[in-house]
Design an enzyme around this catalytic site. Sequence first.
Site, short mmCIF file in Angstrom:
data_model
loop_
_atom_site.label_atom_id
_atom_site.label_comp_id
_atom_site.label_asym_id
_atom_site.label_seq_id
_atom_site.Cartn_x
_atom_site.Cartn_y
_atom_site.Cartn_z
N GLU A 1 -0.50 -9.31 -0.46
CA GLU A 1 -1.91 -9.60 -0.17
C GLU A 1 -2.74 -9.62 -1.45
OE1 GLU A 1 -1.89 -6.39 2.77
OE2 GLU A 1 -2.68 -7.84 4.22
N ALA B 1 0.87 -1.17 0.00
CA ALA B 1 0.00 0.00 0.00
C ALA B 1 0.91 1.23 0.00
CB ALA B 1 -0.90 -0.02 1.23
N GLU C 1 4.89 -5.03 7.15
CA GLU C 1 4.15 -3.96 7.84
C GLU C 1 4.64 -3.75 9.27
OE1 GLU C 1 2.79 -6.37 5.97
OE2 GLU C 1 1.14 -5.56 4.76
N GLY D 1 0.73 -5.01 1.02
CA GLY D 1 -0.48 -5.10 0.21
C GLY D 1 -0.24 -5.74 -1.15
#
Length: 259
Positions: free
Chosen positions: A113, A66, A133, A110
């Site tokens: 993911e 992200a 993260e 992300g």
Amino acid sequence: MAAYEMILTEVQGKVAIIRLNRPKALNALCDQLMEELGQALRGFDADPEIAAIVLTGSEKAFAAGADIKEMQSRTYPAVYLDDFIGKRWEAVTHVQKPVIAAVAGYALGGGCELAMMCDIILAAENAKFGQPEINLGVIPGAGGTQRLTRAIGKSKAMEMVLTARMMDATEAERANLVARVVPLDQLLPEALKLGEKLATLSAPAVAVAKEAVNRAYETTLAEGVKFERRAFQALFATEDQKEGMAAFAEKRPAQFRNR
Ligand code: CO8
């Protein structure tokens, strides 16, 4: 076709290719990129000429996570109330057609993911997977703790999520995170070959098969087996089942009509 700024789309035969294209930020998944990705996925899913979707990035990065700079100043009430951010990330999980992630370079946070939300992951030899993260003082927020654990088991997932250790492609294949590792220059050709193979099959059967495998993640064994049996039975209502079985008996290739 919609004009996108952060992704590129292309169609080859019956296979759609979506390329994440924010090279300066290693394809960091900002809101706009995720919005565009969702639109493209929904468009191709609804397009009867498309049988499968390949999602890829650059040679250096599938996606490095992200967008940290965009997230940095967000507050809890803002992220909570704008749960749409979370919903936007789920677009790929709502696609009925098979989605193949073709991962080269970094698939972090992300990005990892997102790859795990796809149905099949093909990895280039230079792929690196990780959930870093924890280094940012947070945890995965788009299913990483759940999907990684289901894919590779608790101990390895714990190590990756707690320490941010990355996995290379060989380890990812050994740990069943990816279906196959291929040389970098073969990544897109192999993903397209897989998509083309899917395009020759019965679309209803492929969609039902995807749904049934996904049930394995979402329900008990007994429920999943019951779902599978009903889905299997339901496919006898398709013309493609008659064609597939007739073609076998007549020793000829099946010509599926996707009905
Ligand atoms: N966000 C924003 N910008 C990024 C990101 C990112 N995730 N990753 C890289 N960039 C930018 C860098 O800031 C840099 O920009 P600039 O040139 O303007 O400084 C550019 O991309 C190139 O990056 P580097 O110079 O760092 O390239 P290196 O080759 O030296 O390093 C790495 C590559 C190792 C991949 C490094 O960039 C890195 O560690 N990136 C961050 C990885 C990371 O921590 N990812 C997890 C992010 S958090 C997350 O994904 C949570 C997901 C939850 C989603 C839930 C939504 C509801």
